[in-house]
Structure formats: C-alpha cells, structure tokens
Write a protein that holds these residues in place. Sequence first.
Motif, PDB file in Angstrom:
ATOM      1  N   ASP A 199      11.581  -3.938 140.496  1.00 50.97           N
ATOM      2  CA  ASP A 199      12.669  -4.474 139.671  1.00 50.97           C
ATOM      3  C   ASP A 199      12.499  -4.066 138.218  1.00 50.97           C
ATOM      4  O   ASP A 199      13.455  -3.663 137.555  1.00 50.97           O
ATOM      5  CB  ASP A 199      12.724  -6.007 139.766  1.00 50.97           C
ATOM      6  N   ARG A 200      11.269  -4.158 137.719  1.00 49.71           N
ATOM      7  CA  ARG A 200      11.028  -3.765 136.326  1.00 49.71           C
ATOM      8  C   ARG A 200      11.295  -2.271 136.131  1.00 49.71           C
ATOM      9  O   ARG A 200      11.849  -1.860 135.115  1.00 49.71           O
ATOM     10  CB  ARG A 200       9.601  -4.116 135.910  1.00 49.71           C
ATOM     11  N   GLY A 201      10.920  -1.471 137.119  1.00 49.69           N
ATOM     12  CA  GLY A 201      11.184  -0.034 137.031  1.00 49.69           C
ATOM     13  C   GLY A 201      12.677   0.261 137.023  1.00 49.69           C
ATOM     14  O   GLY A 201      13.143   1.117 136.257  1.00 49.69           O
ATOM     15  N   LEU A 202      13.435  -0.435 137.869  1.00 50.73           N
ATOM     16  CA  LEU A 202      14.883  -0.217 137.904  1.00 50.73           C
ATOM     17  C   LEU A 202      15.544  -0.658 136.600  1.00 50.73           C
ATOM     18  O   LEU A 202      16.451   0.013 136.096  1.00 50.73           O
ATOM     19  CB  LEU A 202      15.501  -0.970 139.088  1.00 50.73           C
ATOM     20  N   ILE A 203      15.081  -1.773 136.045  1.00 49.65           N
ATOM     21  CA  ILE A 203      15.639  -2.244 134.774  1.00 49.65           C
ATOM     22  C   ILE A 203      15.316  -1.246 133.670  1.00 49.65           C
ATOM     23  O   ILE A 203      16.163  -0.931 132.823  1.00 49.65           O
ATOM     24  CB  ILE A 203      15.123  -3.658 134.451  1.00 49.65           C
ATOM     25  N   ALA A 204      14.096  -0.725 133.649  1.00 50.12           N
ATOM     26  CA  ALA A 204      13.718   0.266 132.639  1.00 50.12           C
ATOM     27  C   ALA A 204      14.545   1.546 132.815  1.00 50.12           C
ATOM     28  O   ALA A 204      14.979   2.160 131.837  1.00 50.12           O
ATOM     29  CB  ALA A 204      12.231   0.579 132.731  1.00 50.12           C
ATOM     30  N   LEU A 205      14.781   1.951 134.066  1.00 57.44           N
ATOM     31  CA  LEU A 205      15.601   3.129 134.327  1.00 57.44           C
ATOM     32  C   LEU A 205      17.027   2.915 133.829  1.00 57.44           C
ATOM     33  O   LEU A 205      17.608   3.804 133.208  1.00 57.44           O
ATOM     34  CB  LEU A 205      15.607   3.454 135.820  1.00 57.44           C
ATOM     35  N   GLN A 206      17.586   1.740 134.088  1.00 57.18           N
ATOM     36  CA  GLN A 206      18.937   1.445 133.602  1.00 57.18           C
ATOM     37  C   GLN A 206      18.982   1.478 132.079  1.00 57.18           C
ATOM     38  O   GLN A 206      19.947   1.975 131.495  1.00 57.18           O
ATOM     39  CB  GLN A 206      19.401   0.084 134.110  1.00 57.18           C
ATOM     40  N   ALA A 207      17.935   0.968 131.424  1.00 56.16           N
ATOM     41  CA  ALA A 207      17.887   0.994 129.961  1.00 56.16           C
ATOM     42  C   ALA A 207      17.819   2.432 129.457  1.00 56.16           C
ATOM     43  O   ALA A 207      18.491   2.791 128.478  1.00 56.16           O
ATOM     44  CB  ALA A 207      16.698   0.189 129.450  1.00 56.16           C
ATOM     45  N   CYS A 208      17.030   3.264 130.116  1.00 50.44           N
ATOM     46  CA  CYS A 208      16.936   4.683 129.717  1.00 50.44           C
ATOM     47  C   CYS A 208      18.273   5.388 129.906  1.00 50.44           C
ATOM     48  O   CYS A 208      18.696   6.174 129.054  1.00 50.44           O
ATOM     49  CB  CYS A 208      15.847   5.390 130.514  1.00 50.44           C
ATOM     50  N   GLN A 209      18.933   5.109 131.016  1.00 48.28           N
ATOM     51  CA  GLN A 209      20.228   5.733 131.260  1.00 48.28           C
ATOM     52  C   GLN A 209      21.256   5.283 130.228  1.00 48.28           C
ATOM     53  O   GLN A 209      22.050   6.090 129.741  1.00 48.28           O
ATOM     54  CB  GLN A 209      20.719   5.403 132.675  1.00 48.28           C
ATOM     55  N   ALA A 210      21.235   3.999 129.874  1.00 53.79           N
ATOM     56  CA  ALA A 210      22.159   3.501 128.853  1.00 53.79           C
ATOM     57  C   ALA A 210      21.869   4.164 127.514  1.00 53.79           C
ATOM     58  O   ALA A 210      22.791   4.527 126.780  1.00 53.79           O
ATOM     59  CB  ALA A 210      22.047   1.979 128.734  1.00 53.79           C
ATOM     60  N   TYR A 211      20.588   4.354 127.204  1.00 50.39           N
ATOM     61  CA  TYR A 211      20.197   5.006 125.944  1.00 50.39           C
ATOM     62  C   TYR A 211      20.706   6.446 125.909  1.00 50.39           C
ATOM     63  O   TYR A 211      21.302   6.877 124.919  1.00 50.39           O
ATOM     64  CB  TYR A 211      18.682   4.964 125.800  1.00 50.39           C
ATOM     65  N   VAL A 212      20.505   7.169 126.996  1.00 48.64           N
ATOM     66  CA  VAL A 212      20.956   8.569 127.051  1.00 48.64           C
ATOM     67  C   VAL A 212      22.476   8.638 126.946  1.00 48.64           C
ATOM     68  O   VAL A 212      23.028   9.492 126.254  1.00 48.64           O
ATOM     69  CB  VAL A 212      20.451   9.257 128.330  1.00 48.64           C
TER      70      VAL A 212
END
Length: 168
Positions: free
Chosen positions: A149-162
């Motif tokens: 879950d933490r990995g998916l949340i971090a991935l979503q944050a990275c995608q939002a940043y990009v």
Amino acid sequence: MTVPWRLIGLLALALAGFGSAWQLQEWRYGRQLAAQAKLNAETLNQLATAGAGAQKAEQDKRLALEQRLAASEQTHYRNLSDAQRNQDRLRDRLATADQRLSVLIDADSAGGCDVPKTTGTGGVDHAAVRARLDPAHAQRIIAITDEGDRGLIALQACQAYVNQIRSK
C-alpha cells in the motif's frame, strides 16, 4: 611697408568663419551624440522592463508549481497516514482476535478435509470452503500488504508529480 589691412581683415574674417563653422559642426555632432545616447538609454530601459517582466512571469509560474506540488505532497502524506492508520487498526484487531483472516480452499483439493462447505448468515461466500490463517501468518500478510500500500501511494505521488511538471 604698409600692412595690407584688407588682407588681414579678410584673413581674420575667414578664420572667424572657419572657427564658427567648426563650432557649429561640433555642436551638431554633440547633439547627435546626445540623441544617440538617449535612444540607447530608452532601448536599455525597454530591455530591462522586458527582462523584469519575463522574470516575474517565471517566478509566478514557479510559485504556482510549488503550491501545486505542496498540495500534492499534503495529499500524498494524508493518504499515507490514512493507510497506515487502517493497517494499524487491522493489526490490532488481528492481535486481539476481533478479526480473523481466512482463505478460500478449492473444494476439490480439500479432499477429506472436514471443514463445513456452507457459510453462516454473515458470510460473503456462497458455499465456499474456507480455512482460518494462523495469527502470526496473518500479521505477516498484513505487513506485506502494508508495504505494498505504501509503495502504491508513493507511486501515485510520483505520477502526480510528473504530471504536474509535464503540464507546465
């Protein structure tokens, strides 16, 4: 010996005319230099104004991007803390035996297992065979899903940043 006063007068007049013509030319040249200096000053002022405007526009863009990224970061940490709180609550419920994890077992592979094939009135499965997991195994599964879950949340944050960077 008589001094030719006319010649001297003419010579004096010619020198005076030459001197005034020289001053007139110098005055015109000075005026041209002043006009050129004024034009250069106006050009530099326009360039400075344009440069300041461009710098202000870039600063405004950067500020807007920083604000969007700060909002995105707040959302990311809120999602992360919510997921952590839910995982902690689930761990506590598993530790106090308020909740048990179970898995579906293929009815054909259960063979001679004596687990009832029907579920109670509170079950969500229709006549499926289930087996309860050991609490220690359940805790490990919850820890693994927590990391996921933490990995998916971090991935979503990275995608939002990009996406934020790419859109501007």
